[in-house]
Design an enzyme around this catalytic site. Structure first.
Site, PDB file in Angstrom:
ATOM      1  N   ASN A  65      30.097 -15.139   8.871  1.00 17.99           N
ATOM      2  CA  ASN A  65      29.982 -14.338  10.083  1.00 17.99           C
ATOM      3  C   ASN A  65      31.340 -13.719  10.378  1.00 17.99           C
ATOM      4  O   ASN A  65      32.377 -14.362  10.126  1.00 17.99           O
ATOM      5  CB  ASN A  65      29.541 -15.244  11.247  1.00 17.99           C
ATOM      6  CG  ASN A  65      29.075 -14.449  12.438  1.00 17.99           C
ATOM      7  OD1 ASN A  65      29.868 -13.845  13.149  1.00 17.99           O
ATOM      8  ND2 ASN A  65      27.778 -14.427  12.639  1.00 17.99           N
ATOM      9  N   CYS A  73      28.043 -23.456   6.160  1.00 22.13           N
ATOM     10  CA  CYS A  73      28.217 -23.932   4.789  1.00 22.13           C
ATOM     11  C   CYS A  73      26.856 -24.038   4.099  1.00 22.13           C
ATOM     12  O   CYS A  73      25.823 -24.244   4.754  1.00 22.13           O
ATOM     13  CB  CYS A  73      28.871 -25.304   4.778  1.00 22.13           C
ATOM     14  SG  CYS A  73      30.602 -25.308   5.278  1.00 22.13           S
ATOM     15  N   GLU A  75      25.804 -26.482   2.299  1.00 20.75           N
ATOM     16  CA  GLU A  75      25.239 -27.829   2.513  1.00 20.75           C
ATOM     17  C   GLU A  75      24.516 -27.875   3.850  1.00 20.75           C
ATOM     18  O   GLU A  75      23.460 -28.491   3.991  1.00 20.75           O
ATOM     19  CB  GLU A  75      26.353 -28.884   2.503  1.00 20.75           C
ATOM     20  CG  GLU A  75      27.102 -29.017   1.189  1.00 20.75           C
ATOM     21  CD  GLU A  75      28.316 -28.087   1.104  1.00 20.75           C
ATOM     22  OE1 GLU A  75      28.297 -26.985   1.690  1.00 20.75           O
ATOM     23  OE2 GLU A  75      29.294 -28.476   0.431  1.00 20.75           O
TER      24      GLU A  75
HETATM   25  N1  THU Z   1      31.854 -23.550   2.343  1.00 19.98           N
HETATM   26  C1  THU Z   1      30.665 -24.158   2.062  1.00 19.98           C
HETATM   27  O1  THU Z   1      29.621 -23.511   1.992  1.00 19.98           O
HETATM   28  N2  THU Z   1      30.673 -25.493   1.858  1.00 19.98           N
HETATM   29  C2  THU Z   1      31.776 -26.285   1.915  1.00 19.98           C
HETATM   30  O2  THU Z   1      31.661 -27.502   1.854  1.00 19.98           O
HETATM   31  C3  THU Z   1      33.106 -25.678   2.029  1.00 19.98           C
HETATM   32  C4  THU Z   1      33.131 -24.241   2.442  1.00 19.98           C
HETATM   33  C5  THU Z   1      31.859 -22.105   2.571  1.00 19.98           C
HETATM   34  C6  THU Z   1      32.146 -21.698   3.989  1.00 19.98           C
HETATM   35  C7  THU Z   1      32.696 -20.319   3.820  1.00 19.98           C
HETATM   36  O3  THU Z   1      31.615 -19.414   3.765  1.00 19.98           O
HETATM   37  C8  THU Z   1      33.363 -20.345   2.451  1.00 19.98           C
HETATM   38  O4  THU Z   1      32.852 -21.495   1.790  1.00 19.98           O
HETATM   39  C9  THU Z   1      34.891 -20.416   2.490  1.00 19.98           C
HETATM   40  O5  THU Z   1      35.299 -21.485   3.284  1.00 19.98           O
END
Ligand code: THU
Length: 161
Positions: A65, A73, A75
């Site tokens: 966003n 994330c 997960e």
């Molecule tokens: N991100 C995840 O999807 N999972 C994680 O455990 C760490 C970070 C994503 C969030 C953001 O869109 C990008 O990775 C960079 O931080």
């Protein structure tokens, strides 16, 4: 003072073919999900897949966003989908993989701290450990048997009224 030594067992697989068929399939579903990541700001794609106890596989991907703290994330989107579609079904395992559009990630990227807390709560809710399988875009696969291995000395609902 008494020193408590905590230890975790991290399984390291140099080759994906050493994993069970279920784990390989889950990792493949997580990798497939990378194409749905919405990561125009970080250019860091994350794909996740959950295997539920009823055999269903639920996937997720990061959704960013322009208001950066609102980024979701992979997960979290997977865990949220599982909790809304199959609230009573325990989660057996979670696979996570990443792709950095700017450079090759050849080591597994572990879930962030907030995601660790969410996975830990799902374990407590269903009274079943969730194994966590991680891989970079290439390179070795790491596997842990429980979210508690990612989050020792954790906060949980047991502290609350
Ligand atoms: N991100 C995840 O999807 N999972 C994680 O455990 C760490 C970070 C994503 C969030 C953001 O869109 C990008 O990775 C960079 O931080």
């Amino acid at each position: 003072m008494k020193l408590e030594n905590l230890s975790i067992s991290l399984e390291v697989y140099q080759n994906e073919s050493e994993l069970s068929d279920d784990d390989q399939q889950l990792l493949a579903r997580a990798a497939e999900q990378l194409k749905y990541a919405y990561a125009p700001y970080s250019r860091f794609r994350v794909g996740a897949a959950l295997l539920l106890a009823n055999g269903e596989i639920i996937t997720g991907n990061n959704v960013e966003n322009a208001a950066y703290p609102m980024c979701l994330c992979a997960e979290q989107t997977a865990m949220g989908a599982a909790a809304s579609r199959f609230p009573d079904v325990p989660i057996v395992s979670l696979a996570v993989t990443v792709r950095n559009e700017a450079k090759l990630i050849d080591t597994p990227a572990g879930p962030c701290g907030a995601c660790r807390q969410i996975i830990s709560e799902a374990e407590d809710r269903h009274r079943q450990k969730i194994s966590i399988i991680m891989r970079g875009e290439s390179g070795p696969v790491f596997k842990l048997q429980s979210a508690k291995d990612l989050l020792p000395v954790s906060f949980s609902g047991t502290f609350l009224p």
